[in-house]
Write a protein that holds these residues in place. Sequence first.
Motif, mmCIF file in Angstrom:
data_model
loop_
_atom_site.group_PDB
_atom_site.id
_atom_site.type_symbol
_atom_site.label_atom_id
_atom_site.label_comp_id
_atom_site.label_asym_id
_atom_site.label_seq_id
_atom_site.Cartn_x
_atom_site.Cartn_y
_atom_site.Cartn_z
ATOM 1 N N VAL A 66 -1.600 3.609 -0.348
ATOM 2 C CA VAL A 66 -2.202 4.089 -1.595
ATOM 3 C C VAL A 66 -1.633 5.482 -1.806
ATOM 4 O O VAL A 66 -1.648 6.303 -0.882
ATOM 5 C CB VAL A 66 -3.737 4.172 -1.510
ATOM 6 C CG1 VAL A 66 -4.309 4.687 -2.829
ATOM 7 C CG2 VAL A 66 -4.344 2.828 -1.145
ATOM 8 N N GLY A 67 -1.097 5.756 -2.991
ATOM 9 C CA GLY A 67 -0.495 7.070 -3.188
ATOM 10 C C GLY A 67 -0.146 7.335 -4.638
ATOM 11 O O GLY A 67 -0.493 6.575 -5.547
ATOM 12 N N THR A 68 0.575 8.429 -4.838
ATOM 13 C CA THR A 68 0.949 8.891 -6.172
ATOM 14 C C THR A 68 2.465 9.003 -6.277
ATOM 15 O O THR A 68 3.113 9.556 -5.375
ATOM 16 C CB THR A 68 0.325 10.267 -6.467
ATOM 17 O OG1 THR A 68 -1.098 10.171 -6.328
ATOM 18 C CG2 THR A 68 0.655 10.726 -7.870
ATOM 19 N N VAL A 69 3.018 8.480 -7.356
ATOM 20 C CA VAL A 69 4.463 8.527 -7.557
ATOM 21 C C VAL A 69 4.900 9.982 -7.760
ATOM 22 O O VAL A 69 4.365 10.699 -8.604
ATOM 23 C CB VAL A 69 4.878 7.675 -8.770
ATOM 24 C CG1 VAL A 69 6.363 7.860 -9.087
ATOM 25 C CG2 VAL A 69 4.567 6.202 -8.517
ATOM 26 N N GLU A 70 5.888 10.405 -6.957
ATOM 27 C CA GLU A 70 6.434 11.760 -7.042
ATOM 28 C C GLU A 70 7.754 11.803 -7.797
ATOM 29 O O GLU A 70 8.035 12.746 -8.533
ATOM 30 C CB GLU A 70 6.656 12.315 -5.625
ATOM 31 C CG GLU A 70 5.389 12.676 -4.892
ATOM 32 C CD GLU A 70 4.776 13.964 -5.409
ATOM 33 O OE1 GLU A 70 5.515 14.948 -5.571
ATOM 34 O OE2 GLU A 70 3.552 13.979 -5.650
ATOM 35 N N GLU A 71 8.561 10.769 -7.597
ATOM 36 C CA GLU A 71 9.919 10.769 -8.156
ATOM 37 C C GLU A 71 10.384 9.330 -8.296
ATOM 38 O O GLU A 71 10.008 8.455 -7.497
ATOM 39 C CB GLU A 71 10.845 11.546 -7.208
ATOM 40 C CG GLU A 71 12.281 11.680 -7.667
ATOM 41 C CD GLU A 71 13.147 12.355 -6.610
ATOM 42 O OE1 GLU A 71 14.384 12.225 -6.704
ATOM 43 O OE2 GLU A 71 12.584 13.004 -5.687
ATOM 44 N N THR A 72 11.210 9.055 -9.289
ATOM 45 C CA THR A 72 11.761 7.718 -9.481
ATOM 46 C C THR A 72 13.270 7.741 -9.254
ATOM 47 O O THR A 72 13.949 8.714 -9.572
ATOM 48 C CB THR A 72 11.462 7.192 -10.894
ATOM 49 O OG1 THR A 72 12.051 8.073 -11.855
ATOM 50 C CG2 THR A 72 9.967 7.113 -11.140
ATOM 51 N N ILE A 121 -11.056 2.723 1.046
ATOM 52 C CA ILE A 121 -11.403 1.324 0.809
ATOM 53 C C ILE A 121 -10.192 0.578 0.272
ATOM 54 O O ILE A 121 -9.831 -0.506 0.737
ATOM 55 C CB ILE A 121 -12.586 1.206 -0.165
ATOM 56 C CG1 ILE A 121 -13.834 1.879 0.412
ATOM 57 C CG2 ILE A 121 -12.861 -0.250 -0.509
ATOM 58 C CD1 ILE A 121 -14.371 1.233 1.657
ATOM 59 N N LEU A 122 -9.541 1.173 -0.721
ATOM 60 C CA LEU A 122 -8.406 0.530 -1.384
ATOM 61 C C LEU A 122 -7.261 0.263 -0.418
ATOM 62 O O LEU A 122 -6.520 -0.721 -0.573
ATOM 63 C CB LEU A 122 -7.943 1.431 -2.529
ATOM 64 C CG LEU A 122 -6.947 0.878 -3.535
ATOM 65 C CD1 LEU A 122 -7.430 -0.439 -4.117
ATOM 66 C CD2 LEU A 122 -6.698 1.898 -4.632
ATOM 67 N N ALA A 123 -7.098 1.107 0.588
ATOM 68 C CA ALA A 123 -6.007 0.943 1.548
ATOM 69 C C ALA A 123 -6.118 -0.354 2.340
ATOM 70 O O ALA A 123 -5.141 -0.790 2.963
ATOM 71 C CB ALA A 123 -5.976 2.131 2.506
ATOM 72 N N GLN A 124 -7.287 -0.980 2.316
ATOM 73 C CA GLN A 124 -7.472 -2.245 3.032
ATOM 74 C C GLN A 124 -6.945 -3.451 2.261
ATOM 75 O O GLN A 124 -6.881 -4.544 2.799
ATOM 76 C CB GLN A 124 -8.955 -2.476 3.310
ATOM 77 C CG GLN A 124 -9.634 -1.415 4.130
ATOM 78 C CD GLN A 124 -11.102 -1.720 4.289
ATOM 79 O OE1 GLN A 124 -11.470 -2.793 4.766
ATOM 80 N NE2 GLN A 124 -11.955 -0.808 3.880
ATOM 81 N N LEU A 125 -6.559 -3.250 1.000
ATOM 82 C CA LEU A 125 -6.212 -4.386 0.146
ATOM 83 C C LEU A 125 -4.775 -4.889 0.266
ATOM 84 O O LEU A 125 -4.561 -6.110 0.315
ATOM 85 C CB LEU A 125 -6.503 -4.033 -1.316
ATOM 86 C CG LEU A 125 -6.219 -5.135 -2.347
ATOM 87 C CD1 LEU A 125 -7.126 -6.339 -2.108
ATOM 88 C CD2 LEU A 125 -6.410 -4.598 -3.765
ATOM 89 N N PRO A 126 -3.737 -4.019 0.307
ATOM 90 C CA PRO A 126 -2.369 -4.528 0.085
ATOM 91 C C PRO A 126 -1.905 -5.632 1.039
ATOM 92 O O PRO A 126 -1.684 -6.770 0.598
ATOM 93 C CB PRO A 126 -1.513 -3.261 0.190
ATOM 94 C CG PRO A 126 -2.422 -2.168 -0.261
ATOM 95 C CD PRO A 126 -3.769 -2.540 0.292
#
Length: 296
Positions: A66-72, A121-126
């Motif tokens: 779970v994270g935030t996009v820094e660069e493409t 919690i969300l980290a348990q999903l992928p």
Amino acid sequence: MFAVQFDSPGYTDVLQLRDIPVPSPGEGEVLIALEASAINPADVKIRSGVIPLQGSAPFTLGYDLVGTVEETGPNADRFLPGARVIGASTSALTGNGTWSEFVCLPETSLARAPEDVDPAILAQLPLPGLTAMQAVDALQLTKKSDVLVAGAAGAVGRIALQLLHLRGHRAHALVRRAEQAEMLPTGVAEEVYIGSPPVSRVDGVIDTAGIDLSAALRPGGHYVTVVPGSPPHSVSTESATLVITHESGAMLHALAEHLTAGELNLPESTAFTFSEIVAAHDEYDRQLGRRITLVV
């Protein structure tokens, strides 16, 4: 940036928090600042040497993200910097673990993160969600059916139960111990079996525990396992499938929608920081079945 790495398999003390260079996103990839991940059975098997990794040491562990996009990177335009995403890296196959401060993944392996869901919690999903969905799909059920899920209290099993229920099937749960029955999501299991599976009772089996469940199948039933080395020899190859989880942003998007709609339930977890990685693995080894998440 920090990364959880090891040079050779062993006990929890082989894990080290190291400072390594920040990667650059390649063709079709994005660079993600990690917020949270989770410990899965595969991480323990990799750390201990049961599952060999591709490439050479040092190895970085981790599947979930779970994270935030820094660069493409070049030709990556699905997510802009600042977008929150979820993803899974099939690290045993790619050698690209997610337990580092910044992670590069293909944009096709990512989905937007649901709003207002705790990262722990969300980290348990992928990874568990992808594995469960791919196992349910592999059954190729065309009508309402009875399906037995073994290891139903585990991360993959409990999601598989819920997906089967959502698709209108009669889901049956198999757990090893009576207290695990209390860990199951409510209202999704038609029957719960403790210790021993039924005989000639179901049209399909999803094995997440690596045990022989062939006796539970009715004639013509289909056997799906997510455990390498299965299914048992008593199941014909025509009716058996081994699921090796693959990355899929589209599937993660569908799972996230189920979660947002309240159709999927994920359990509470015990959270550790990455600086506590050895303690987190020690706790996981002591309490198999208890979800352990890792947060920055």
